[in-house]
Write a protein that holds these residues in place. Structure first.
Motif, mmCIF file in Angstrom:
data_model
loop_
_atom_site.group_PDB
_atom_site.id
_atom_site.type_symbol
_atom_site.label_atom_id
_atom_site.label_comp_id
_atom_site.label_asym_id
_atom_site.label_seq_id
_atom_site.Cartn_x
_atom_site.Cartn_y
_atom_site.Cartn_z
ATOM 1 N N VAL A 280 0.852 -1.189 0.000
ATOM 2 C CA VAL A 280 0.000 0.000 0.000
ATOM 3 C C VAL A 280 0.885 1.236 0.000
ATOM 4 C CG1 VAL A 280 -1.700 1.299 1.333
ATOM 5 C CG2 VAL A 280 -1.868 -1.185 1.181
ATOM 6 N N ALA A 281 0.553 2.215 -0.829
ATOM 7 C CA ALA A 281 1.349 3.435 -0.945
ATOM 8 C C ALA A 281 0.853 4.515 0.005
ATOM 9 C CB ALA A 281 1.301 3.959 -2.379
ATOM 10 N N THR A 282 1.792 5.325 0.497
ATOM 11 C CA THR A 282 1.468 6.564 1.197
ATOM 12 C C THR A 282 2.012 7.704 0.353
ATOM 13 O OG1 THR A 282 1.609 5.462 3.344
ATOM 14 C CG2 THR A 282 1.702 7.864 3.340
ATOM 15 N N ARG A 283 1.205 8.752 0.168
ATOM 16 C CA ARG A 283 1.547 9.816 -0.786
ATOM 17 C C ARG A 283 0.903 11.126 -0.358
ATOM 18 N NH1 ARG A 283 -2.589 6.710 -2.676
ATOM 19 N NH2 ARG A 283 -1.340 5.270 -3.871
ATOM 20 N N LEU A 284 1.210 12.185 -1.087
ATOM 21 C CA LEU A 284 0.547 13.469 -0.928
ATOM 22 C C LEU A 284 -0.326 13.743 -2.143
ATOM 23 C CD1 LEU A 284 3.479 15.729 0.383
ATOM 24 C CD2 LEU A 284 1.792 14.443 1.714
ATOM 25 N N TYR A 285 -1.505 14.323 -1.918
ATOM 26 C CA TYR A 285 -2.343 14.879 -2.977
ATOM 27 C C TYR A 285 -2.387 16.392 -2.788
ATOM 28 C CZ TYR A 285 -4.496 10.167 -2.628
ATOM 29 O OH TYR A 285 -4.722 8.829 -2.547
ATOM 30 N N MET A 286 -2.832 17.093 -3.810
ATOM 31 C CA MET A 286 -2.964 18.543 -3.719
ATOM 32 C C MET A 286 -4.157 19.004 -4.525
ATOM 33 S SD MET A 286 1.023 18.943 -4.482
ATOM 34 C CE MET A 286 0.923 17.315 -5.218
ATOM 35 N N SER A 287 -4.650 20.180 -4.220
ATOM 36 C CA SER A 287 -5.714 20.781 -5.035
ATOM 37 C C SER A 287 -5.049 21.408 -6.258
ATOM 38 C CB SER A 287 -6.488 21.821 -4.215
ATOM 39 O OG SER A 287 -5.625 22.603 -3.413
ATOM 40 N N VAL A 288 -4.841 20.582 -7.293
ATOM 41 C CA VAL A 288 -3.970 20.956 -8.407
ATOM 42 C C VAL A 288 -4.587 21.980 -9.366
ATOM 43 C CG1 VAL A 288 -2.709 18.776 -8.365
ATOM 44 C CG2 VAL A 288 -4.745 18.978 -9.785
ATOM 45 N N ILE A 377 0.294 26.753 4.052
ATOM 46 C CA ILE A 377 -0.506 25.723 3.387
ATOM 47 C C ILE A 377 -1.036 24.737 4.420
ATOM 48 C CG2 ILE A 377 -0.511 23.922 1.635
ATOM 49 C CD1 ILE A 377 1.917 25.299 0.391
ATOM 50 N N PRO A 378 -2.354 24.528 4.484
ATOM 51 C CA PRO A 378 -2.876 23.493 5.376
ATOM 52 C C PRO A 378 -2.564 22.105 4.829
ATOM 53 C CG PRO A 378 -4.652 24.408 4.061
ATOM 54 C CD PRO A 378 -3.430 25.222 3.737
ATOM 55 N N MET A 379 -2.251 21.176 5.726
ATOM 56 C CA MET A 379 -2.060 19.780 5.337
ATOM 57 C C MET A 379 -3.057 18.939 6.114
ATOM 58 S SD MET A 379 1.324 17.349 5.345
ATOM 59 C CE MET A 379 1.163 15.586 4.933
ATOM 60 N N ILE A 405 3.915 24.920 6.487
ATOM 61 C CA ILE A 405 2.820 23.967 6.320
ATOM 62 C C ILE A 405 2.119 23.836 7.672
ATOM 63 C CG2 ILE A 405 2.205 21.593 5.718
ATOM 64 C CD1 ILE A 405 4.731 21.536 3.962
ATOM 65 N N ARG A 406 0.803 23.974 7.680
ATOM 66 C CA ARG A 406 0.024 23.959 8.919
ATOM 67 C C ARG A 406 -0.738 22.637 9.061
ATOM 68 N NH1 ARG A 406 -3.293 27.648 7.684
ATOM 69 N NH2 ARG A 406 -5.213 26.424 7.406
ATOM 70 N N PRO A 407 -0.487 21.857 10.104
ATOM 71 C CA PRO A 407 -1.194 20.575 10.262
ATOM 72 C C PRO A 407 -2.682 20.782 10.512
ATOM 73 C CG PRO A 407 0.722 20.727 11.721
ATOM 74 C CD PRO A 407 0.482 22.100 11.182
ATOM 75 N N GLU A 408 -3.492 19.975 9.841
ATOM 76 C CA GLU A 408 -4.940 19.961 10.059
ATOM 77 C C GLU A 408 -5.351 18.498 10.239
ATOM 78 O OE1 GLU A 408 -7.087 22.380 10.367
ATOM 79 O OE2 GLU A 408 -5.929 24.147 9.725
ATOM 80 N N ILE A 409 -5.361 18.022 11.481
ATOM 81 C CA ILE A 409 -5.647 16.621 11.787
ATOM 82 C C ILE A 409 -7.112 16.495 12.191
ATOM 83 C CG2 ILE A 409 -4.957 14.608 13.114
ATOM 84 C CD1 ILE A 409 -2.726 15.762 11.373
ATOM 85 N N ILE A 426 -2.830 20.565 1.002
ATOM 86 C CA ILE A 426 -2.143 19.291 0.778
ATOM 87 C C ILE A 426 -2.892 18.213 1.555
ATOM 88 C CG2 ILE A 426 0.001 18.001 1.098
ATOM 89 C CD1 ILE A 426 1.464 20.700 1.147
ATOM 90 N N TYR A 427 -3.040 17.035 0.966
ATOM 91 C CA TYR A 427 -3.738 15.916 1.611
ATOM 92 C C TYR A 427 -2.780 14.737 1.730
ATOM 93 C CZ TYR A 427 -8.159 18.331 0.693
ATOM 94 O OH TYR A 427 -9.183 19.245 0.665
#
Length: 533
Positions: A280-288, A377-379, A405-409, A426-427
């Motif tokens: 299983v991959a772990t990655r980042l997505y973005m509002s591109v 940037i929120p993450m 980068i600002r954490p949003e958990i 960023i997601y």
């Protein structure tokens, strides 16, 4: 690290071959009754339109009937007794099992006032997903869908515009489609996920958010369940959950087992470690579709600013696998060397790309600005381990190059809502293993399309691969799409990890879960040996 992973796999093969009990043949239960308690780290409301979450779908696939289930990688009947496929692969005729009844004793169907599940319910369930463009209907099915029709009470005809080569690939095609009753959807409305009603082997009893979900055996199911009850217990404190598993307070840890614990359980003769099925991959997505993510140079800077391989190895331990892409090693579409070419740690390159974009620290406070304003940037990430640690590592990597980068958990449901709304930021992303995962994620109408991902070359390659029944050429199409995703820096990668779950050996005739959790089928019927507990 690689040697340790190989040794774990070798041990797993030995353990699995020695300890999996034979099936309870012909529905016979060597010991009836008892409760199967499953530990999970998070849980979502159980609406199959929105619950893109493995552990939640484990409950859905026991409350609801599916047209078919996947057993040992092959489709087996459930609500559909059998099905026929036209020679060109575009028309599926599903033959619905007669006598399947909706659960009763609830607000929709009072005790003794249920009705039979029919082909019309199947058509309703398919269109409910198809008409909701934000539902989790798999992209391959959505893109090929033409119509679904009930030709009588027990026959459904599904027509596609082309053959679907990944119809049965884990959570693709119709494996996403749990069958629901229109009366229940209309009665509960937006609260249906808190009051799910189906026709599967277990009936919904109660849902205490952040605590547990309780199911009881469905006495009207076509196979009598050996178990009396199934409980999903939410345990966000994973180290405490591992202790509870060893103590027998939970019978199976159905979520991701931390890498450092895998060896510990392999050495325990009273427990079995089960491989989920693929890396299983772990990655980042973005509002591109929004600046600065709409510039490939910024996405490239994000990819190279972090040492994703080292972060993943630290957080996943011996379950870590180096690589990039949606399909991992051993899965169709995997591209060897992709990580080193597109995602290797290079903060100097990241800083030069940001400078080139004019995203610079003009006031000397250590943080870069865009258009004269601080770029913060929120993450977004979910709140179960180790997701917050991935976020912390990314925040730190950004700080090293002056990117704030600002954490949003938050809980998974909140994160899914943000993604569906296309919220800027960023997601953290994870999952979608298996051959069809590449299509489900990056294909036309894919899982993250709400974040603005559009590339006709990728869409065309994945459209073609989804309909291509020739394995060799399909592999080439998947690899080409995967490489283009990397070249466009659509998914800054951390790497892969192997999902292992762990059960106590007094749980018999149980083979783990891969999207659908099969506790009662023609092949096996899970039971608890109380004498061994």
């Amino acid at each position: 690290m690689k040697l340790k992973t190989v040794l774990i796999y070798a041990a797993l093969v030995l353990v699995l071959s020695l300890s999996l009990a034979p099936a309870a043949a012909d529905g016979h239960c060597p010991q009836e009754g008892g409760t199967f308690t499953i530990g999970v780290d998070t849980f979502l409301p159980m609406d199959p339109n929105t619950a893109a979450h493995d552990w939640t779908f484990y409950a859905i696939t026991n409350i609801n009937s599916m047209l078919f289930r996947i057993e040992s990688g092959q489709p087996v009947g459930d609500l559909a007794e059998s099905w026929d496929i036209s020679e060109d692969g575009t028309v599926y005729t599903w033959h619905i099992r007669p006598g399947m009844m909706w659960h009763d004793g609830n607000e929709v169907f009072p005790e003794g006032e249920s009705r039979e599940v029919t082909a019309h319910d199947v058509v309703y369930s398919i269109y409910r997903q198809y008409d909701d463009t934000s539902s989790i209907m798999a992209a391959d099915l959505r893109n090929l869908f033409v119509s679904a029709e009930a030709t009588d009470d027990h026959t459904v005809v599904l027509t596609l515009s082309g053959p679907d080569a990944i119809m049965y690939d884990k959570a693709r095609g119709l494996t996403f489609t749990a069958i629901v009753a229109q009366e229940a959807i209309e009665h509960y409305g937006d609260d249906y996920g808190l009051n799910p009603l189906g026709s599967g082997p277990f009936e919904f009893v109660s849902y205490s958010p952040d605590e547990e979900v309780v199911l009881r055996a469905n006495e009207d199911y076509y196979i009598d369940p050996c178990l009396d009850e199934v409980i999903f217990r939410v345990m966000p404190d994973v180290p405490a959950a591992m202790i509870a598993l060893e103590a027998g307070d939970i019978d199976w840890w159905g979520a991701v087992t931390p890498g450092d614990d895998v060896g510990r359980f392999l050495d325990n003769e009273d427990m079995t470690v089960i491989n989920f099925g693929c890396p299983v991959a772990t990655r980042l997505y973005m509002s591109v579709d929004k600046a600065p993510f709409d510039d490939v140079r910024f996405r490239k800077a994000l990819s190279h600013m972090k040492d994703g391989n080292a972060i993943n190895a630290a957080l996943r331990g011996p379950t870590h696998v180096k690589g990039a892409g949606t399909a991992g090693p051993g899965v169709a579409g995997y591209v060897e060397g992709l990580y080193d070419e597109y995602h290797a740690y290079d903060p100097e390159l990241s800083m030069s790309l940001l400078d080139e974009l004019g995203i610079v620290d003009s006031d000397g406070d250590g943080w870069r600005e865009m258009d004269g304003e601080l770029l913060e940037i929120p993450m977004f990430a979910w709140n179960s381990d180790p997701a917050p640690d991935y976020v912390a590592a990314t925040v730190d990597a950004g700080a090293q190059i002056g990117l704030k980068i600002r954490p949003e958990i938050a809980d998974p449901g909140t994160n899914n809502a943000r993604r569906k709304d296309g919220e800027w930021g960023i997601y953290l992303g994870q999952g979608w293993c298996g051959e069809g995962g590449t299509n489900a994620l990056w294909g036309r109408n894919g899982w993250i399309s709400t974040l603005g991902y559009v590339d006709e070359e990728i869409f065309t390659l994945l459209d073609q691969s989804a309909q291509n029944l020739d394995e060799e050429s399909r592999e080439a199409q998947l690899q080409a799409a995967t490489t283009r995703v990397a070249a466009l820096y659509f998914e800054p990668a951390f790497g892969f990890f192997n999902i292992f779950t762990v059960k106590n050996n007094y749980v018999k005739d149980f083979f783990g879960g891969e999207w659908t959790l099969n506790l009662v089928t023609d092949d096996h019927n899970v039971w608890i040996n109380e004498d061994e507990r």
